[in-house]
Design an enzyme around this catalytic site. Structure first.
Site, PDB file in Angstrom:
ATOM      1  N   GLU A 125     -41.759  -8.788  15.780  1.00  0.00           N
ATOM      2  CA  GLU A 125     -40.421  -9.259  16.160  1.00  0.00           C
ATOM      3  C   GLU A 125     -40.394 -10.764  15.983  1.00  0.00           C
ATOM      4  OE1 GLU A 125     -38.923  -7.933  19.967  1.00  0.00           O
ATOM      5  OE2 GLU A 125     -39.759  -5.926  19.685  1.00  0.00           O
ATOM      6  N   GLU A 184     -44.627  -3.630  23.165  1.00  0.00           N
ATOM      7  CA  GLU A 184     -44.584  -4.406  24.408  1.00  0.00           C
ATOM      8  C   GLU A 184     -44.912  -3.530  25.621  1.00  0.00           C
ATOM      9  OE1 GLU A 184     -40.907  -6.589  24.593  1.00  0.00           O
ATOM     10  OE2 GLU A 184     -41.481  -7.900  22.936  1.00  0.00           O
TER      11      GLU A 184
END
Length: 978
Positions: free
Chosen positions: A510, A427
Site C-alpha cells: 500500500e 495488517e
C-alpha cells in the site's frame, strides 16, 4: 535468493458472453445437458430485516418475495442512513438478513448423475437448504463453495426441487463496503460418476526459463478425477486460435494423473501481449466420454529477486500496481464482467500493470479480466485472522474455516498466468504475537504450498515500519515468508529492512493513501492541507497534498520506488474510490465513500490519475491542474501545475506564452533515466543532512518534484499546456473558461451487457462547466437503469434513484446495453447559485475547518458555537504538523424569500488562534450572481464575540456574502445577524 514462479492458467473456462463467466462446459455424450449451467436467473428474494437479526424464511406467498436475477447485492439499493446498524466504514448502507429461493425441475436423464450447486461468492454467513433440508453452510463472503445435491434431488422431470439460501450480514462485518447477498455467479454442475474433480486441473511449466532457450515449453498437467478407475485421460493443448499444438493420453491409475506435453515455440504471456492457451481434458470409460473440461492458461515465468526486484519472462519491470476493493460503484458488489473490465481498462490506461485484490480473494471475473488485459496479480486471503478488526468480521470463523478458505483461494486462481504471488493477510493484529501469529502464519503458508509450491508467499503489513527485533513475531514471520509487502514505509525504513533481510524481496503493498476529491483544490503551496467540513462541500484537495498521519504524497511514493532497484514496485492505495472508509472524515454523515482513489467511484479520473500516468506511461501526455479555469476572480493568482512525461512544457493564456518550464534529465544509481525538477522539496523530515536536508533525496544525491509550476493571474479565456520533446510538440492540454450551464451532453461506452453513459453539463459552446451541480433526471427506455453516480464522496442519494446532481459538471448512468437514455434538468442554473432552495435562514462558507465549526453554528444563537476556518493536520512520518490560515474565506447567509437589508453584524472570536479579519467585503445576490454592495462601512468590535457592524446602501436580496481577508490568523464567527 530469487523466487521464480512457473505456474500459469485459470481454472474457469472462457467467456460465453460479456458479463457472464462460466465454469468449464463439456458434454457427457451428444445431446446431454451441459456440464455447468448458468444458474443466475429465476430466483426470488426476501429481505427479512436490515439489522442482521436471525429471522425465519417468509412463507412462499408472502409479499416480501420479489423476483431477482443473480448476482445480487441488496444493500446497494437501500438508502444510506446513520443508525445503530450502519457505519461510515461501510458507507452508511445497511446489511441485514435475506432469503433467496429458486425452484427448478431436473429431467429423468439425470438419474444416476452427480448434481451439485456451486456458488462463486455469498456475502456472508450463508446456509443452503435443498428440498427442505440444510445441506451446508459457508461463512466467508469471498470464497466459492460447492454442495452436493444428488442425495435429495428429484429427477423425474415433474417434482420441483427447491433451493433456499439464508444470508446474514451483520454490519459491521467489514472495514469497507462489502455488499450483501449472492453477489457472485451460481452454477448447476452435472457430471457422470466418473468425472474431473472441482479444481481438479493444475497446469505448470517446469524449467520454463531454461526450456524456452531451446524453443519449447514443457507443460505438465495434473488431473484429479473421481470414480474413474480404468478410464483414459486425453489432454490437448490449444493455442489462442483453437489449433491443437500438443496432445497426450494416459490411463487413470490413481486419483491424480500427471501428463507431460511439449509446446514448440510458445508465445509467452506478458503484460504487453497477454497470449492465452487452453487445455482440453477428456475422460473416457470403455470408449465413452464421461467428462470433459477446458482450462484457459498462459505460458510465462516470473522472478522476484531481493536485489533486482521483479521480472517477467526474464525482463525486469516495476510492479506499477493498484489496490482495488471489490465494489463496482453504483452497482455495489454484484459482480459483472463488463463493469470489472471497465475498471481495469481505466487502470491500464493509467499505466497499471499489477493488481492487489485487497483484502480478499477475487471473483473469477477479476481473474479473467486481468489475464486478458495483461495485469499481474497479488491475490490476498484475509483482512483478519483470529483477532477481529470490527465486531462481526471473519475473525469469528477464522480458526474453523481458514484452512479451507485459503485452499479455495489458491485452487480458484492457481492456473492463472496473471497471479504472481499469494498473500496470507493484510495488517494482521495477530502478526505481532509470537504465541498466536507465528503458528497461524506457519499453518497458512503450509496450506498454500501444499497446493502451489511455485509462487512466492507474502503478506501486506504495517508492522515493519521499523526493523523487527530478533526473535519477535514480525522477525519470525518474515523469515518464513518469501517477501513482504510494506504499507506506508519511509524510504529510510525500506533501506533498513533491505539491509536486515537481504534474502527477502520487498515491495509496497500500500503506497501513498493521498486523499483527494475530483475538482477540489486548496493550498497548493503546502505539502499538507486541511479538509473542508462545510456541508455539501466536504472534500479534500487534489494538489497531492491532503495526507493523514500514516500517509505520504503520491510523488514521494513514486520517487521512493523509482530509486531502488531492489524494490519490486508498489500498489497504490487506491486505484479507484470505493464505498466506505471515508478518511479523512470520521463518521460524518453522509460522507460515505473513500477519497483515496486516483479515479472516483463513477470512473472519472482525478488529478492523481495523471500524476501516475506521467510516471508509468511513455506515450506523450500533459495534464493541467486545477482542471477548472472558470471559478476564479480576475487577477487572482492561480497555482498552475503540469504533469507530463515530456521534458518541457510551455504554458499559454489566450495565445500569449507564460513561459516554458523543464524537467532535468537524471539517472538512478542503477542506470534508469528519469525526469524531475531539481531543488528542495521539504517532503521528508527524516533527511537531516546533505544539500537537501528536510527533502526526499535520491541515492544519487538529487532532489526534486514530478510536476512543473506557474503562478498565473487569472483571466478568463483559454489556458493551454504544450508538451515538447526535443523542442517538438508531442501533446497538449486545454482548459476553457465556461459560461453558464446550457445543456447536457451524453456519451456512451458499452461493456458487454452494460452501457456506461456519461452526462456532462456544458455551456452554450459545449465547454464543461466545472462547478455545475444541476439536478439531472435520467429516463431510460428499452432497458433498465441500474445505477447513478457522480463520484462525490459526500452524498445521501440512493444509487438506484432516477435523479442525481452533477458533481463538478459530471454524472454517470449505468444502464442495460441497448437502452436509450435521455436527461432532463429543468431550469439549468448558474453554478454560483447552485444549491437547493432554502426553507429557513441558512448559512454557507467557502471552507470549514472542523466538523463542529460549520456555517450553521453562526445562526444558532449560541456564542459558544460558531463557524471557523481553523484546522490542524497532525504530523506524519515525513511531515510536521500544519495549521496555516487561508489568505481569505467567505461566509454567507440566505433566506427563503427576498428581504430589504442594509446592515449585518458578525461576532468574531479573538483568542490565541483566531482574530478579526483585516477586511470585509459584502456582496448580494441579484438573481444570477453576487454583486458588491455600495456605501459599505465597517465598525469593528472592541472585544471577542462582540458584534462587528457592517452597514451599506440597502438592497433587496435573498443572500448576502461576506469575503473575509485574513490578517495572518484564523477566523471564527460566533454569530451572524443580518
Amino acid at each position: 535468493m530469487s523466487f521464480v514462479s512457473r505456474v500459469f492458467g485459470i481454472f474457469a473456462a472462457g467467456l460465453l458472453a460479456a458479463g457472464t463467466l462460466s465454469v468449464p462446459v463439456s458434454t457427457a455424450a451428444p445431446g446431454a445437458p451441459a456440464r455447468s449451467t448458468d444458474f443466475d436467473s429465476g430466483w426470488r428474494f426476501a429481505l427479512a430485516n436490515t439489522t442482521g437479526a436471525d429471522a425465519p424464511e417468509p412463507p412462499p406467498g408472502d409479499r416480501a418475495w420479489r423476483p431477482v436475477d443473480l448476482p445480487h447485492d441488496w444493500s446497494i439499493g437501500l438508502d444510506p442512513v446513520q443508525s445503530a446498524n450502519t457505519t461510515a466504514g461501510t458507507g452508511f448502507l445497511p446489511g441485514g438478513l435475506g432469503w433467496y429461493r429458486k425452484a427448478f425441475t431436473l429431467p429423468p436423464s439425470l438419474a444416476g448423475k452427480k448434481v451439485s450447486i456451486e456458488f462463486d461468492g455469498v456475502y456472508m454467513d450463508s446456509t443452503v437448504y435443498f428440498n427442505g433440508q440444510a445441506i451446508g453452510s459457508h461463512a466467508y463472503g469471498y470464497t466459492g463453495f460447492a454442495l452436493d445435491l444428488t442425495p435429495l434431488a428429484h429427477t423425474d422431470g415433474r417434482t420441483p426441487n427447491v433451493l433456499d439460501v439464508k444470508v446474514r450480514n451483520q454490519v459491521p462485518s467489514s472495514r469497507w463496503y462489502s455488499g450483501s447477498g449472492i453477489y457472485r455467479d451460481v452454477h448447476l454442475v452435472v457430471t457422470d460418476p466418473a468425472h474431473v474433480e472441482r479444481h481438479g486441473t493444475t497446469v505448470t511449466t517446469p524449467g520454463l526459463a531454461d526450456t524456452i532457450k531451446a524453443g519449447y515449453a514443457a507443460v505438465h498437467v495434473d488431473t484429479t478425477t473421481s470414480g474413474a478407475g480404468g478410464a483414459e485421460l486425453t489432454t490437448t493443448v490449444r493455442d489462442a486460435e483453437g489449433r491443437a499444438v500438443a496432445r497426450a493420453s494416459a490411463p487413470v491409475t490413481a486419483a491424480t494423473t500427471g501428463t507431460d506435453l511439449r509446446v514448440s515455440h510458445p508465445v509467452l504471456w506478458s503484460t504487453d501481449r497477454p497470449y492465452l492457451y487452453t487445455v482440453d481434458t477428456q475422460l473416457s470409460v470403455r470408449g465413452k466420454v464421461t467428462d470433459s473440461t477446458t482450462t484457459t492458461f498462459g505460458i510465462r515465468w516470473s522472478t522476484f529477486d531481493p536485489d533486482h526486484g521483479f521480472s517477467l519472462n526474464g525482463k525486469a519491470m516495476k510492479l506499477q500496481g493498484v489496490n482495488l476493493h471489490h465494489d463496482l460503484g453504483a452497482l455495489g458488489s454484484a459482480t459483472d464482467y463488463g463493469a470489472v473490465l471497465r475498471q481495469l481498462e481505466i487502470m491500464k490506461s493509467m499505466g497499471v500493470n499489477a493488481l492487489r485484490t485487497s483484502h480478499n480473494p477475487p471473483s473469477p471475473q477479476v481473474i479473467e479480466a486481468c489475464q486478458r488485459l495483461g495485469i499481474v496479480m497479488m491475490v490476498e486471503a484475509f483482512d483478519t485472522w483470529r483477532t477481529p478488526k470490527v465486531a462481526n468480521d471473519y475473525g469469528r470463523f477464522f480458526d474453523a474455516n481458514s484452512d479451507a478458505d485459503i485452499a479455495e483461494m489458491v485452487n480458484s486462481a492457481k492456473n492463472s498466468p496473471a497471479v504472481v504471488m499469494w498473500s496470507i493477510g493484510n495488517e494482521i493484529p495477530d502478526s505481532t504475537s509470537v504465541s498466536i501469529g507465528v503458528p497461524i502464519a506457519r499453518r497458512l503458508i503450509a496450506d498454500v504450498r501444499a497446493i502451489d509450491p511455485t509462487r512466492p508467499i507474502v503478506m501486506g503489513s504495517d508492522k515493519y515500519r521499523s526493523v523487527p527485533a530478533d526473535g519477535s513475531a514480525q522477525d519470525q514471520i518474515l523469515k518464513m515468508l518469501d517477501g513482504i509487502g510494506l504499507n506506508y514505509n519511509t524510504a529510510a525504513s525500506v533501506d533498513a529492512l533491505h539491509a536486515k533481510y537481504p534474502t527477502k524481496f520487498l515491495f509496497e503493498s500500500e503506497s501513498s493513501s493521498e486523499t483527494s476529491t475530483r475538482g477540489e483544490y486548496d493550498s497548493p503551496d503546502q505539502l499538507n492541507s486541511g479538509e473542508d467540513y462545510t456541508p455539501g462541500k466536504r472534500g479534500a484537495s487534489s494538489y497531492d497534498n491532503n495526507l493523514s498521519s500514516w500517509t505520504y504524497s503520491g510523488e514521494y511514493g513514486l520517487k521512493k520506488d523509482r530509486d531502488r532497484e531492489y524494490f519490486a514496485g508498489q500498489f497504490l492505495w487506491s486505484g479507484i474510490d470505493y464505498i466506505g472508509e471515508p478518511t479523512p472524515y470520521d463518521n460524518v454523515f453522509p460522507v460515505k465513500s473513500s477519497f483515496f482513489g486516483a479515479v472516483d467511484t463513477a470512473g472519472f479520473p482525478k488529478d492523481q490519475y495523471y500524476l501516475f500516468r506521467s510516471q508509468w506511461t511513455s506515450d506523450p501526455m500533459v495534464h493541467l491542474l486545477p482542471m477548472d479555469w472558470t471559478a476564479h476572480k480576475p487577477g487572482e493568482p492561480v497555482s498552475v501545475w503540469a504533469y507530463s512525461n515530456a521534458d518541457t512544457v510551455e504554458l499559454f493564456l489566450n495565445g500569449k506564452s507564460l513561459g516554458s518550464r523543464s524537467f532535468d534529465s537524471k539517472t538512478t544509481t542503477y542506470g534508469k533515466k528519469y525526469l524531475e525538477t531539481t531543488g528542495a522539496t521539504g517532503d521528508d523530515k527524516t533527511v537531516t543532512g546533505g544539500p537537501y536536508a528536510g527533502s526526499y533525496t535520491s541515492p544519487n544525491g538529487s532532489a526534486g518534484r514530478l510536476h512543473l509550476t506557474w503562478t498565473v493571474p487569472f483571466a478568463p479565456g483559454r489556458l493551454v499546456a504544450v508538451a515538447k520533446r526535443g523542442g517538438k510538440e508531442v501533446a497538449r492540454d486545454v482548459l476553457d473558461t465556461a459560461g453558464a450551464p446550457a445543456a447536457v451532453k451524453l456519451s456512451t461506452q458499452d461493456y458487454g451487457s452494460l452501457s456506461f453513459v456519461t452526462a456532462d453539463v456544458v455551456d452554450a459552446h459545449g465547454v464543461l462547466v466545472p462547478d455545475a451541480a444541476n439536478e439531472l433526471t435520467f429516463r431510460v427506455t428499452g432497458g433498465k437503469l441500474l445505477g447513478l453516480d457522480n463520484g462525490q464522496e459526500e452524498s445521501a442519494e440512493n444509487y438506484r434513484s432516477s435523479s442525481r446532481a452533477a458533481f463538478h459538471g459530471k454524472a454517470l448512468a449505468i444502464v442495460s446495453a441497448g437502452a436509450r437514455v435521455s436527461v432532463t434538468s429543468p431550469g439549468l442554473r448558474s453554478p454560483e447559485g447552485a444549491g437547493p432552495p432554502v426553507r429557513v435562514p441558512a448559512a454557507d462558507a467557502s471552507f470549514s475547518g472542523a466538523a463542529d465549526t460549520i456555517p450553521a453554528a453562526m445562526l444558532d444563537g449560541d456564542l459558544s458555537t460558531g463557524w471557523s476556518n481553523y484546522y490542524r493536520k497532525d504530523p506524519t512520518a515525513l511531515l510536521p504538523a500544519v495549521s496555516s490560515p487561508h489568505a481569505s474565506d467567505w461566509v454567507s447567509v440566505a433566506w427563503p424569500t427576498a428581504r430589504r437589508t442594509g446592515s449585518a453584524a458578525l461576532s468574531f472570536t479573538t483568542d490565541a488562534t483566531t482574530a478579526l479579519p483585516s477586511s470585509i467585503a459584502v456582496s448580494y445576490w441579484d438573481g444570477s450572481r453576487f454583486v458588491p454592495v455600495r456605501g459599505q462601512h465597517v465598525t469593528w468590535a472592541a472585544g471577542s464575540n462582540q458584534p462587528t457592524r457592517v452597514e451599506f446602501d440597502p438592497v433587496v436580496t435573498t443572500r448576502l456574502k461576506f469575503e473575509l481577508t485574513s490578517g495572518g490568523r484564523f477566523l471564527r464567527v460566533a454569530e451572524l445577524a443580518a
